[in-house]
Design an enzyme around this catalytic site. Structure first.
Site, short mmCIF file in Angstrom:
data_model
loop_
_atom_site.label_atom_id
_atom_site.label_comp_id
_atom_site.label_asym_id
_atom_site.label_seq_id
_atom_site.Cartn_x
_atom_site.Cartn_y
_atom_site.Cartn_z
N LYS A 194 11.38 -2.21 13.45
CA LYS A 194 10.55 -1.01 13.57
C LYS A 194 10.95 -0.27 14.85
CE LYS A 194 7.12 1.98 13.59
NZ LYS A 194 7.11 3.14 12.68
N SER A 239 1.69 8.85 8.19
CA SER A 239 1.66 9.35 9.56
C SER A 239 1.25 8.17 10.44
CB SER A 239 0.67 10.51 9.68
OG SER A 239 0.76 11.06 10.99
N MET A 240 2.14 7.15 10.48
CA MET A 240 1.81 5.91 11.17
C MET A 240 1.54 6.11 12.66
SD MET A 240 2.03 4.03 8.54
CE MET A 240 1.90 2.37 9.16
N GLY A 244 10.40 8.55 -1.05
CA GLY A 244 10.37 8.23 -2.47
C GLY A 244 11.15 9.23 -3.32
N CYS A 262 11.26 11.04 14.54
CA CYS A 262 9.90 10.64 14.19
C CYS A 262 9.02 11.89 14.13
CB CYS A 262 9.31 9.67 15.21
SG CYS A 262 7.62 9.20 14.76
N GLY A 300 14.79 7.88 -1.18
CA GLY A 300 14.70 7.98 -2.63
C GLY A 300 15.32 6.84 -3.41
C1 LIG Z 1 9.27 6.23 14.33
C2 LIG Z 1 8.26 6.88 13.74
C3 LIG Z 1 8.26 7.26 12.32
C4 LIG Z 1 7.11 7.17 11.58
C5 LIG Z 1 5.80 6.76 12.15
O1 LIG Z 1 5.72 5.71 12.84
O2 LIG Z 1 4.83 7.53 11.91
N1 LIG Z 1 7.09 7.54 10.27
C6 LIG Z 1 8.23 8.01 9.65
O3 LIG Z 1 8.22 8.34 8.45
N2 LIG Z 1 9.38 8.07 10.37
C7 LIG Z 1 9.46 7.73 11.68
O4 LIG Z 1 10.56 7.83 12.27
#
Ligand SMILES: C=Cc1c(C(=O)O)[nH]c(=O)[nH]c1=O
Length: 309
Positions: A44, A69-70, A220, A128, A248
């Site tokens: 990660k 939107s992690m 996707g 990101c 995808g």
């Molecule tokens: C590194 C954060 C990223 C994240 C995230 O941690 O929100 N989500 C993504 O789709 N791509 C990213 O590069």
């Protein structure tokens, strides 16, 4: 049928790996990828300090893929550096993704990674889309140039960059022109999620994810044509670099298309999140079957040989 390949002087049993961010957050997930049929895997994206990330729900599967939107939740670079230092590289190659919140943070992490002198391959995430208040670097060409110049001064090995999708030929040209100034950038991973999309639940008349009023990166089926275009655009523009395809992929056919478009390795995100690490054995079987049907014995028989009309 032989799925093996070589990339940055490493041997890969097959070209399949996870997309950074998917199934690679902690020891348990990373060990599952190590034990899976994936030819390699990546951690990660990490920051200087651990991050909790954005409030949940922050990932949702959708009819044609996913939205997230992690907010860059991760255990901090020290955990991932320790993990990559302990890995048995004779088993399979391992990449380490780095996504510092600033140039200084990236340089601090890169200095420690260099000092550790681990065989892990660094993938610098310039794309990101989900850290509120932080526009993604690869959409600011001057910032990307400055970041690469600084990282290349600090780091002593070939590394790669994780790129967002571009949607304009002039942007392919401009981004490739910058990347080509840095021979140390040995590969380009295309693409990260298509940023800041919006998914809606019709029944509840509500967005699917909590952060950013529901705006998030999509992956996707939605992104395959854009992913293939970015793979092929950088494959054509960066003849001295390798391309890793991402976006995808959920069957062997899409792996085949990414390789045909110029990818040397192929990353799996949304489909891995939904199916789990068993997907890699299925994708390898499907790719081998498609190759056999077409009379191809190795990846080199068709890799990068997409025909135009
Ligand atoms: C590194 C954060 C990223 C994240 C995230 O941690 O929100 N989500 C993504 O789709 N791509 C990213 O590069």
């Amino acid at each position: 049928t032989d799925l093996s390949t070589r990339f940055l002087d490493c041997a890969f049993a097959n070209p399949l790996m996870n997309a950074s961010g998917v199934w690679c957050y902690d020891q348990t997930e990373l060990d599952a990828l190590n034990l899976s049929a994936a030819g390699a895997y990546v951690t990660k994206s990490c920051t200087l300090e651990p991050r909790a990330g954005n409030p949940e729900p922050r990932y949702k599967a959708t009819p044609l893929g996913s939205i997230n939107s992690m907010g860059l939740p991760n255990l901090g670079y020290r955990f991932y550096l320790d993990y990559v230092a302990k890995h048995d590289y004779a088993r399979k190659p391992l990449f380490m993704s780095v996504a510092g919140l600033s140039l200084e943070d990236n340089l601090a992490m890169v200095r420690e990674i260099k000092a550790a002198n681990v065989p892990a391959i660094m993938e610098l995430n310039l794309s990101c889309p989900n850290v509120p208040g932080k526009p993604q670097i690869a959409y600011d060409f001057d910032a990307m140039d400055a970041m690469l110049a600084a990282v290349c001064r600090e780091y002593d090995k070939p590394f790669g960059v994780k790129m967002p999708p571009y949607f304009d030929i002039a942007h392919f040209d401009a981004a490739a022109e910058i990347l080509n100034r840095y021979p140390q950038v040995a590969f380009v991973t295309c693409i990260n999620s298509i940023g800041n999309a919006l998914a809606i639940d019709t029944e509840t008349e509500t967005v699917l994810i909590k952060p950013k009023d529901g705006f998030g990166g999509i992956g996707g089926d939605y992104v395959l044509p854009t992913a293939l275009a970015n793979v092929n655009a950088f494959f054509r523009r960066c003849p001295d670099k390798k391309v890793i395809g991402c976006g995808g992929v959920k069957t062997g056919e899409q792996v085949f298309q990414h390789l045909l478009a110029g990818a040397s390795l192929v990353q799996v995100g949304t489909a891995l999140q939904e199916e789990g690490p068993a997907i890699f054995a299925r994708l390898a079987d499907e790719l081998a079957a498609l190759m056999a049907k077409k009379g191809y014995k190795t990846l080199g028989d068709f890799q990068g040989k997409l025909k135009t009309l």
